[in-house]
Design a protein around this motif. Sequence first.
Motif, PDB file in Angstrom:
ATOM      1  N   ILE A  66       0.950  -1.276  -0.054  1.00 13.49           N
ATOM      2  CA  ILE A  66      -0.078   0.093   0.131  1.00 13.49           C
ATOM      3  C   ILE A  66       0.889   1.266  -0.180  1.00 13.49           C
ATOM      4  O   ILE A  66       0.502   2.174  -0.762  1.00 13.49           O
ATOM      5  N   PHE A  67       1.872   1.284   1.005  1.00 12.93           N
ATOM      6  CA  PHE A  67       2.623   2.469   0.941  1.00 12.93           C
ATOM      7  C   PHE A  67       3.503   2.696  -0.113  1.00 12.93           C
ATOM      8  O   PHE A  67       3.667   3.944  -0.638  1.00 12.93           O
ATOM      9  N   ALA A  68       4.000   1.466  -0.910  1.00 13.89           N
ATOM     10  CA  ALA A  68       4.805   1.779  -2.009  1.00 13.89           C
ATOM     11  C   ALA A  68       3.630   2.216  -3.289  1.00 13.89           C
ATOM     12  O   ALA A  68       4.094   3.115  -3.906  1.00 13.89           O
ATOM     13  N   ALA A  69       2.606   1.623  -3.328  1.00 10.30           N
ATOM     14  CA  ALA A  69       1.774   2.041  -4.505  1.00 10.30           C
ATOM     15  C   ALA A  69       1.394   3.439  -4.328  1.00 10.30           C
ATOM     16  O   ALA A  69       1.211   4.271  -5.479  1.00 10.30           O
ATOM     17  N   LYS A  70       0.987   4.023  -3.089  1.00  6.39           N
ATOM     18  CA  LYS A  70       0.601   5.573  -3.061  1.00  6.39           C
ATOM     19  C   LYS A  70       1.849   6.379  -2.791  1.00  6.39           C
ATOM     20  O   LYS A  70       1.452   7.619  -2.487  1.00  6.39           O
ATOM     21  N   ALA A  71       2.958   5.902  -2.850  1.00  4.71           N
ATOM     22  CA  ALA A  71       4.091   6.555  -2.286  1.00  4.71           C
ATOM     23  C   ALA A  71       3.867   7.624  -0.943  1.00  4.71           C
ATOM     24  O   ALA A  71       4.163   8.641  -0.929  1.00  4.71           O
ATOM     25  N   ARG A  72       3.285   6.613  -0.254  1.00  4.03           N
ATOM     26  CA  ARG A  72       3.199   7.246   1.293  1.00  4.03           C
ATOM     27  C   ARG A  72       4.277   6.958   2.095  1.00  4.03           C
ATOM     28  O   ARG A  72       4.688   6.000   2.129  1.00  4.03           O
ATOM     29  N   SER A  75      -6.671   6.402   1.905  1.00  8.24           N
ATOM     30  CA  SER A  75      -7.553   6.904   0.973  1.00  8.24           C
ATOM     31  C   SER A  75      -6.785   6.450  -0.233  1.00  8.24           C
ATOM     32  O   SER A  75      -5.678   6.464  -0.329  1.00  8.24           O
ATOM     33  N   ALA A  76      -7.480   6.193  -1.360  1.00  4.63           N
ATOM     34  CA  ALA A  76      -6.842   5.616  -2.767  1.00  4.63           C
ATOM     35  C   ALA A  76      -6.322   6.603  -3.652  1.00  4.63           C
ATOM     36  O   ALA A  76      -6.845   6.631  -4.703  1.00  4.63           O
ATOM     37  N   ASN A  77      -5.634   7.436  -3.046  1.00  4.51           N
ATOM     38  CA  ASN A  77      -5.141   8.685  -4.147  1.00  4.51           C
ATOM     39  C   ASN A  77      -3.600   8.649  -3.609  1.00  4.51           C
ATOM     40  O   ASN A  77      -2.880   8.008  -2.713  1.00  4.51           O
ATOM     41  N   THR A  78      -2.727   9.244  -4.632  1.00  2.25           N
ATOM     42  CA  THR A  78      -1.248   9.319  -4.539  1.00  2.25           C
ATOM     43  C   THR A  78      -1.279  10.414  -3.422  1.00  2.25           C
ATOM     44  O   THR A  78      -1.992  11.210  -2.866  1.00  2.25           O
ATOM     45  N   PHE A  79      -0.025  10.196  -2.373  1.00  2.00           N
ATOM     46  CA  PHE A  79       0.252  10.849  -1.265  1.00  2.00           C
ATOM     47  C   PHE A  79       0.166  12.351  -1.794  1.00  2.00           C
ATOM     48  O   PHE A  79       0.566  12.951  -2.698  1.00  2.00           O
ATOM     49  N   SER A  80      -0.431  13.064  -0.793  1.00  2.00           N
ATOM     50  CA  SER A  80      -0.771  14.604  -0.747  1.00  2.00           C
ATOM     51  C   SER A  80      -1.897  14.831  -1.851  1.00  2.00           C
ATOM     52  O   SER A  80      -2.094  16.080  -1.758  1.00  2.00           O
TER      53      SER A  80
END
Length: 354
Positions: free
Chosen positions: A58-64, A149-154
């Motif tokens: 999850i963290f990798a996918a959304k660059a969180r 939430s299913a968005n790119t971070f920020s």
Amino acid sequence: MSYHTETRVYTLDPQQPDPAVIAQAAEVIRTGGLVAFPTETVYGLGADATDSAAVSRIFAAKARPPSDPVIVHIAAVEQMAFVALDVPEIAWTLARVFWPGPLTLILQRGAPIPANVSAGRATVAVRMPSHPIARALIQAAGTPIAAPSANTFSRPSATTAQHVLADLNGRVDIVLDGGPTPVGLESTIVDLTGPVATILRPGGITIEALRQHVPKIEVRSRLLDMDATAEAPGQLIKHYSPHAELRLFAGAEAGALAQMRAAAESLIAGAQRVGVLVTDEEAAHFAGLPVEVVSLGSGRDLAAVGARLFAALRELDGRAVDVILVHGFGHEGLGAAIWDRLLRAAEGKVIDAE
Ligand code: TXA
Ligand code: MG
């Protein structure tokens, strides 16, 4: 580390999702993959909350950043005792009143939940969503689902499957398209691990509604204390941001609208492309100006304004404006959550008409 995959999209009836599609998505969750799904608030990017490798995807996918913890979603109130330890009586009370629904409780983290879900903290954020697709997926997976939430971070949170794909196509195995999410603002987060129940993020359940059950509840957010350092991890000031710069105007309507019009005129004179995010009632103030106008609906219907907010920010980005001008909606009821999101999209800067 990155996560690349072929994204499959399935359109579902939000009230009666096809069990065969849910079963397929549940299997992806059980085998460590990622599924984006609608909740009543915003779309979530889900993985098995008990599988730390899946959660790290999850963290990798959304660059969180790994320092920003994720909410664990459950399908039954009793599951709270599985994902959390020493659940206080007040948590059961709030769960009985507000679940399923847009309320997240911070509790002591239970043994089945790996540390990376909570960014290493001893606590865990738990919520039982009401959306039939979310509930069916969690139930079929047979495991709690960790989902930010299913968005790119920020970026602004995703309230449609199209928003999810715009940010995460090729980074999520399945997207369940259940149409636009009804609330459109994220859940209210309440920390129950300290001596006093504390609201860390205003959201879909209003502060007024919570006060009826917890009269002494405190609010710790940028809403009241603009200089406070963020107490909730992930409540970084730049958040929910469109690509354009957002300028947030506060104070009495007439003064704020006059200031917004003046700001629009001077930006246009400087060859900037201007967008205004307005209510139907406010739109007339910008007549005759070459600005992109996106309406949030009637300012008297805050639920509708909240539901449209993130989509409207993305829509203005789509029109390639440089600057977005918007006036706040007060702090009452859902206005508090709307103000919080606008404030962070504006990176904390407010232009006060007074
Ligand atoms: O409505 C929602 O809450 C949506 C849907 C998908 O459920 N989810 C959502 O997740 O908004 P996210 O990751 O965008 O925001 C979750 C926030 C984190 O940024 C963090 O501030 C807070 O929840 N949080 C999570 N775990 C926490 C913890 N253990 N302690 C304090 N805050 C926590
Ligand atoms: Mg988020």
